[in-house]
Write a protein that holds these residues in place. Structure first.
Motif, PDB file in Angstrom:
ATOM      1  N   VAL A  56       0.868  -1.176   0.000  1.00  0.00           N
ATOM      2  CA  VAL A  56       0.000   0.000   0.000  1.00  0.00           C
ATOM      3  C   VAL A  56       0.904   1.224   0.000  1.00  0.00           C
ATOM      4  N   ALA A  57       0.663   2.126  -0.933  1.00  0.00           N
ATOM      5  CA  ALA A  57       1.478   3.336  -1.035  1.00  0.00           C
ATOM      6  C   ALA A  57       0.594   4.569  -1.047  1.00  0.00           C
ATOM      7  N   VAL A  58       1.024   5.579  -0.304  1.00  0.00           N
ATOM      8  CA  VAL A  58       0.454   6.914  -0.407  1.00  0.00           C
ATOM      9  C   VAL A  58       1.449   7.686  -1.260  1.00  0.00           C
ATOM     10  N   HIS A  59       0.968   8.254  -2.355  1.00  0.00           N
ATOM     11  CA  HIS A  59       1.892   8.877  -3.300  1.00  0.00           C
ATOM     12  C   HIS A  59       1.269  10.109  -3.958  1.00  0.00           C
ATOM     13  N   GLU A  63       5.995  10.531  -6.412  1.00  0.00           N
ATOM     14  CA  GLU A  63       6.772  10.447  -5.175  1.00  0.00           C
ATOM     15  C   GLU A  63       5.997   9.635  -4.138  1.00  0.00           C
ATOM     16  N   VAL A  64       6.644   8.633  -3.565  1.00  0.00           N
ATOM     17  CA  VAL A  64       6.020   7.821  -2.521  1.00  0.00           C
ATOM     18  C   VAL A  64       6.222   8.528  -1.187  1.00  0.00           C
ATOM     19  N   LEU A  65       5.091   8.862  -0.551  1.00  0.00           N
ATOM     20  CA  LEU A  65       5.125   9.572   0.725  1.00  0.00           C
ATOM     21  C   LEU A  65       5.134   8.610   1.908  1.00  0.00           C
ATOM     22  N   ALA A  66       4.497   7.447   1.726  1.00  0.00           N
ATOM     23  CA  ALA A  66       4.407   6.458   2.807  1.00  0.00           C
ATOM     24  C   ALA A  66       4.076   5.106   2.203  1.00  0.00           C
ATOM     25  N   GLY A  67       4.388   4.052   2.938  1.00  0.00           N
ATOM     26  CA  GLY A  67       4.092   2.719   2.428  1.00  0.00           C
ATOM     27  C   GLY A  67       4.053   1.681   3.527  1.00  0.00           C
ATOM     28  N   HIS A 121      10.809  10.649   5.318  1.00  0.00           N
ATOM     29  CA  HIS A 121      11.352  11.765   6.097  1.00  0.00           C
ATOM     30  C   HIS A 121      11.182  13.093   5.364  1.00  0.00           C
ATOM     31  N   ALA A 122      10.956  13.034   4.054  1.00  0.00           N
ATOM     32  CA  ALA A 122      10.785  14.256   3.256  1.00  0.00           C
ATOM     33  C   ALA A 122       9.377  14.840   3.378  1.00  0.00           C
ATOM     34  N   VAL A 123       8.446  14.102   3.976  1.00  0.00           N
ATOM     35  CA  VAL A 123       7.074  14.613   4.129  1.00  0.00           C
ATOM     36  C   VAL A 123       7.082  15.726   5.177  1.00  0.00           C
ATOM     37  N   PRO A 124       6.606  16.920   4.818  1.00  0.00           N
ATOM     38  CA  PRO A 124       6.599  18.043   5.768  1.00  0.00           C
ATOM     39  C   PRO A 124       5.746  17.745   7.004  1.00  0.00           C
ATOM     40  N   MET A 125       6.156  18.267   8.145  1.00  0.00           N
ATOM     41  CA  MET A 125       5.438  18.044   9.402  1.00  0.00           C
ATOM     42  C   MET A 125       3.971  18.451   9.288  1.00  0.00           C
ATOM     43  N   GLY A 126       3.683  19.458   8.512  1.00  0.00           N
ATOM     44  CA  GLY A 126       2.319  19.957   8.381  1.00  0.00           C
ATOM     45  C   GLY A 126       1.342  18.959   7.777  1.00  0.00           C
ATOM     46  N   ILE A 127       1.850  17.970   7.021  1.00  0.00           N
ATOM     47  CA  ILE A 127       0.934  16.991   6.419  1.00  0.00           C
ATOM     48  C   ILE A 127       1.240  15.552   6.846  1.00  0.00           C
ATOM     49  N   ARG A 128       2.186  15.372   7.762  1.00  0.00           N
ATOM     50  CA  ARG A 128       2.557  14.013   8.185  1.00  0.00           C
ATOM     51  C   ARG A 128       1.376  13.242   8.769  1.00  0.00           C
ATOM     52  N   ARG A 129       0.595  13.905   9.612  1.00  0.00           N
ATOM     53  CA  ARG A 129      -0.545  13.228  10.234  1.00  0.00           C
ATOM     54  C   ARG A 129      -1.553  12.804   9.167  1.00  0.00           C
ATOM     55  N   LYS A 130      -1.776  13.658   8.173  1.00  0.00           N
ATOM     56  CA  LYS A 130      -2.714  13.326   7.087  1.00  0.00           C
ATOM     57  C   LYS A 130      -2.186  12.143   6.270  1.00  0.00           C
ATOM     58  N   VAL A 131      -0.900  12.152   5.953  1.00  0.00           N
ATOM     59  CA  VAL A 131      -0.292  11.055   5.190  1.00  0.00           C
ATOM     60  C   VAL A 131      -0.393   9.755   5.978  1.00  0.00           C
ATOM     61  N   ALA A 133      -2.597   8.985   8.284  1.00  0.00           N
ATOM     62  CA  ALA A 133      -4.010   8.566   8.312  1.00  0.00           C
ATOM     63  C   ALA A 133      -4.412   7.926   6.982  1.00  0.00           C
ATOM     64  N   GLU A 134      -3.939   8.486   5.861  1.00  0.00           N
ATOM     65  CA  GLU A 134      -4.229   7.902   4.536  1.00  0.00           C
ATOM     66  C   GLU A 134      -3.628   6.501   4.426  1.00  0.00           C
ATOM     67  N   LEU A 135      -2.411   6.341   4.946  1.00  0.00           N
ATOM     68  CA  LEU A 135      -1.745   5.038   4.895  1.00  0.00           C
ATOM     69  C   LEU A 135      -2.524   3.996   5.710  1.00  0.00           C
ATOM     70  N   ILE A 136      -2.928   4.365   6.916  1.00  0.00           N
ATOM     71  CA  ILE A 136      -3.660   3.432   7.777  1.00  0.00           C
ATOM     72  C   ILE A 136      -5.015   3.087   7.162  1.00  0.00           C
ATOM     73  N   ALA A 137      -5.699   4.078   6.599  1.00  0.00           N
ATOM     74  CA  ALA A 137      -6.988   3.807   5.937  1.00  0.00           C
ATOM     75  C   ALA A 137      -6.789   2.870   4.752  1.00  0.00           C
ATOM     76  N   GLY A 138      -5.729   3.097   3.966  1.00  0.00           N
ATOM     77  CA  GLY A 138      -5.421   2.221   2.831  1.00  0.00           C
ATOM     78  C   GLY A 138      -5.063   0.815   3.272  1.00  0.00           C
ATOM     79  N   LEU A 139      -4.293   0.704   4.356  1.00  0.00           N
ATOM     80  CA  LEU A 139      -3.939  -0.600   4.912  1.00  0.00           C
ATOM     81  C   LEU A 139      -5.192  -1.365   5.323  1.00  0.00           C
ATOM     82  N   ASN A 140      -6.057  -0.713   6.088  1.00  0.00           N
ATOM     83  CA  ASN A 140      -7.258  -1.387   6.573  1.00  0.00           C
ATOM     84  C   ASN A 140      -8.178  -1.798   5.423  1.00  0.00           C
TER      85      ASN A 140
END
Length: 196
Positions: A56-59, A63-67, A121-131, A133-140
């Motif tokens: 599962v990738a958030v992108h 650019e892959v933001l999380a996985g 680590h390149a994901v800005p702090m301002g959107i880390r929580r959103k990224v 949350a998207e990853l966890i929702a995609g995982l589930n």
């Protein structure tokens, strides 16, 4: 921002996304965390990156933001099954302690393991929580689509705090353990209560 689940069967429809996940994993685990893991051509991989797994990738714009990787607890590839079970069986060379679970690791078609979790680590702090949350929702969602009623993972021991924020229900499967410069714990996530 998009969330995509990749398998060996559909990766050809997603261009470089699978390779970019492995590149982002290398950056996160080998470069940033300094873990001694297999790598080739700028990509991190291991024995669990097989056709049995899903990623599962958030992108965004390539650019892959999380996985995260999902592997069935029924998986078999040579001597390997899935990371938590193989650590408990002592076949990972001690990189993860064997006593990571209170009981024997499950082998069940309705339980999948989540592993190789990262937020770039390149994901800005301002959107880390959103990224995240998207990853966890995609995982589930991916786990449910695969027929899972639970997924298990070895995660940061501060999981109770962020599980509540994500509206998830989890239970400890083992003790808090300190290794790889962090505190980790095996956790089972219940997917059934959120089906409706």
């Amino acid at each position: 921002m998009q969330t995509t689940t990749i398998s060996f069967a559909n990766m050809h429809t997603h261009g470089e996304l699978f390779a970019n996940i492995l590149r982002a994993r290398r950056q996160s685990f080998i470069v940033q965390n300094n873990w001694d893991l297999p790598q080739s051509e700028g990509m991190e991989y291991d024995q669990y990156d097989t056709p049995a797994s899903r990623w599962v990738a958030v992108h965004e714009r390539g650019e892959v933001l999380a996985g995260i990787r999902l592997t069935p607890t029924t998986a078999r590839c040579g001597i390997y099954s899935y990371m938590i079970r193989d650590a408990q069986r002592g076949i990972l060379g001690g990189s993860i302690p064997q006593n990571l679970l209170f009981e024997e690791a499950p082998v069940d078609e309705h339980i999948w393991e989540s592993s190789r979790v990262f937020v770039s680590h390149a994901v800005p702090m301002g959107i880390r929580r959103k990224v995240h949350a998207e990853l966890i929702a995609g995982l589930n969602q991916a786990a449910r689509e695969l027929g899972a009623t639970r997924h298990i993972g070895l995660i940061d021991s501060n999981w109770p705090r962020w599980y509540r924020r994500c509206g998830m229900e989890g239970e400890a499967m083992g003790p808090v353990m300190n290794f790889d410069d962090g505190a980790f714990q095996c956790v089972a996530t219940n997917l059934v209560q959120k089906l409706h």
